[in-house]
Design a protein around this motif. Structure first.
Motif, short mmCIF file in Angstrom:
data_model
loop_
_atom_site.label_atom_id
_atom_site.label_comp_id
_atom_site.label_asym_id
_atom_site.label_seq_id
_atom_site.Cartn_x
_atom_site.Cartn_y
_atom_site.Cartn_z
N PHE A 281 -27.63 28.69 -47.96
CA PHE A 281 -28.69 29.58 -47.47
C PHE A 281 -28.03 30.95 -47.34
O PHE A 281 -27.32 31.20 -46.37
CB PHE A 281 -29.23 29.11 -46.11
CG PHE A 281 -29.92 27.76 -46.17
CD1 PHE A 281 -31.14 27.61 -46.83
CD2 PHE A 281 -29.37 26.65 -45.56
CE1 PHE A 281 -31.79 26.38 -46.88
CE2 PHE A 281 -30.01 25.42 -45.60
CZ PHE A 281 -31.22 25.28 -46.27
N ASN B 121 -24.55 19.89 -34.10
CA ASN B 121 -25.75 20.65 -34.44
C ASN B 121 -25.40 21.64 -35.55
O ASN B 121 -24.38 22.32 -35.48
CB ASN B 121 -26.26 21.45 -33.23
CG ASN B 121 -26.86 20.55 -32.16
OD1 ASN B 121 -26.48 20.64 -31.00
ND2 ASN B 121 -27.75 19.68 -32.54
N GLY B 122 -26.23 21.67 -36.58
CA GLY B 122 -26.02 22.62 -37.66
C GLY B 122 -24.99 22.17 -38.68
O GLY B 122 -24.61 22.95 -39.57
N ALA B 123 -24.53 20.92 -38.60
CA ALA B 123 -23.49 20.44 -39.53
C ALA B 123 -24.03 20.31 -40.96
O ALA B 123 -23.25 20.33 -41.92
CB ALA B 123 -22.95 19.10 -39.07
N GLY B 124 -25.33 20.12 -41.11
CA GLY B 124 -25.90 20.01 -42.45
C GLY B 124 -26.61 18.69 -42.72
O GLY B 124 -27.02 18.42 -43.85
N LYS B 125 -26.79 17.86 -41.69
CA LYS B 125 -27.37 16.52 -41.88
C LYS B 125 -28.81 16.59 -42.39
O LYS B 125 -29.16 15.94 -43.38
CB LYS B 125 -27.34 15.74 -40.55
CG LYS B 125 -25.96 15.65 -39.92
CD LYS B 125 -25.98 14.96 -38.59
CE LYS B 125 -26.71 15.69 -37.48
NZ LYS B 125 -26.13 16.98 -37.07
N THR B 126 -29.64 17.40 -41.72
CA THR B 126 -31.05 17.47 -42.12
C THR B 126 -31.17 18.07 -43.52
O THR B 126 -31.97 17.61 -44.34
CB THR B 126 -31.84 18.32 -41.10
OG1 THR B 126 -31.65 17.73 -39.82
CG2 THR B 126 -33.32 18.35 -41.43
N THR B 127 -30.37 19.08 -43.81
CA THR B 127 -30.41 19.71 -45.14
C THR B 127 -30.08 18.68 -46.21
O THR B 127 -30.74 18.60 -47.25
CB THR B 127 -29.41 20.89 -45.19
OG1 THR B 127 -29.73 21.79 -44.12
CG2 THR B 127 -29.46 21.62 -46.52
N HIS C 59 -27.21 11.63 -32.88
CA HIS C 59 -26.14 12.20 -32.05
C HIS C 59 -25.63 11.16 -31.07
O HIS C 59 -24.75 11.44 -30.26
CB HIS C 59 -26.64 13.43 -31.29
CG HIS C 59 -26.85 14.61 -32.18
ND1 HIS C 59 -25.83 15.34 -32.71
CD2 HIS C 59 -27.98 15.17 -32.67
CE1 HIS C 59 -26.31 16.31 -33.47
NE2 HIS C 59 -27.62 16.23 -33.47
#
Ligand SMILES: Nc1ncnc2c1ncn2[C@@H]1O[C@H](COP(=O)(O)OP(=O)(O)OP(=O)(O)O)[C@@H](O)[C@H]1O
Length: 323
Positions: free
Chosen positions: A16, A41-47, A192
């Motif tokens: 991004f 949080n923000g590690a990239g899992k959802t992406t 988590h």
């Protein structure tokens, strides 16, 4: 011939702007396996999950589903895949059942489960006619799972499926995941909740700042986790502390006035020596447990900010799964 993997990603990458949200990520999931994704949080899992579900285009790398290449717009390649990312969304003014009906119709397949069947699977059959707007968080989450189960999927992707659920509902979801897996369905889930991941996952991938920093199964986890310390509760803590000091295996930390916690360090042999010495002195051990569970210890050691410059301790175990 080896069975096709349910999912394989190779060097999957998503940027991004300047940010590399997912960085050359390799992931392999065998049919029937429950695979946990852990990351801050923000590690990239959802992406990562969005790319697998075809909701987002990778900038580089490849995704294969059941041995077949799955480019971003390829709906057919994802015919056996279901799931949700972030929290599932529904029309609040319609009932749970009606929402599921609409989703099944949108999917346009002849082989979907009936809404009733999907609702029953997640224990919502008695509430299915109520408006989703009146559902609790846990009910909405379970309805999301029901929506994912409309398809007779062989890979289910679940982004934090137990978030916001009370312990009983979380257990229902975990049981359901176990049931899917025993029917041969592969499950990729993020959470988590370390104890949840340790309990239900066959394999775990830890992601840090978009990159895989560790992957392995439960046995590999125990081998890789930093040597744990154990907290000990005995029938005579004072005497036990004295023995621990004599054997040089323990530290004591004051807990409250006049009490202390005995934390035993050292390897298994030293711990055994301490336990046997207590027995010889007639001191009973009432509890002995790891100070920090192995998965949490490993996760912390790999993803704490001080390690940010050197996270690349990848175990390349993909071949093992494929074999
Ligand atoms: N559409 C987007 N545009 C710009 N940046 C994005 C976008 N989506 C995600 N990001 C960024 O990419 C990184 C990874 O986000 P992602 O949502 O994948 O993390 P996550 O591991 O799922 O986090 P969490 O545990 O908080 O859900 C974050 O820095 C996030 O801010």
């Amino acid at each position: 011939m080896p069975e096709d993997l349910a999912l394989e990603t190779r060097a999957l990458t998503k940027r991004f702007g300047e940010l590399i949200a997912v960085n050359a990520l390799d992931l392999a999931i065998a049919p029937g396996s429950v695979h946990g994704l852990l990351g801050r949080n923000g590690a990239g899992k959802t992406t990562l999950m969005r790319m697998i579900l075809g909701l987002l285009s990778p900038d580089a790398g490849a995704i294969e589903l059941f041995g077949r290449s799955a480019t971003p717009g390829d709906v057919d390649a994802r015919a056996r895949v279901a799931g949700f990312v972030e929290e599932p969304r529904f029309y609040p003014y319609l009932s749970g059942r009606r929402n599921l009906e609409l989703l099944a119709r949108l999917d346009g397949r002849a082989d979907t489960r009936s809404p009733e069947e999907a609702l029953e699977l997640v224990d919502l059959d008695s509430r299915g006619r109520e408006k989703v707007g009146n559902f609790s968080t846990g009910m909405r989450q379970r309805l999301g799972l029901a929506a994912a189960l409309l398809r007779p999927a062989e890979l289910v992707v679940l982004d934090e499926p137990t978030i916001g659920l009370d312990p009983a509902n979380a257990r229902t979801v975990r049981t359901l995941i176990g049931a899917l897996s025993s029917r041969g369905v592969a499950v990729l889930l993020s959470s988590h909740n370390m104890s949840e991941i340790a309990e239900i996952c066959d394999r775990v991938t830890i992601i840090h700042e978009g990159s895989r920093v560790w992957e392995g199964d439960q046995a590999e986890l125990l081998a890789a986790a930093p040597a744990p310390s154990y907290r000990v509760w005995t029938s005579d803590d004072d005497q036990a502390s004295a023995i621990a000091r004599r054997l040089e295996v323990a530290v004591e930390t004051p807990r409250r006035a006049a009490t202390h916690t005995i934390t035993v360090q050292g390897d298994e042999g030293e711990r055994d020596g301490f336990v046997l010495a207590l027995a010889q002195e007639g001191i009973a051990i009432r509890r002995l447990e790891p100070d920090v569970p192995p998965l949490e210890a490993l996760f912390t050691s790999l993803t704490s900010p001080r390690d940010a410059d050197q996270p690349a301790q990848n175990t390349d175990t993909t071949e093992e799964i494929a074999a």
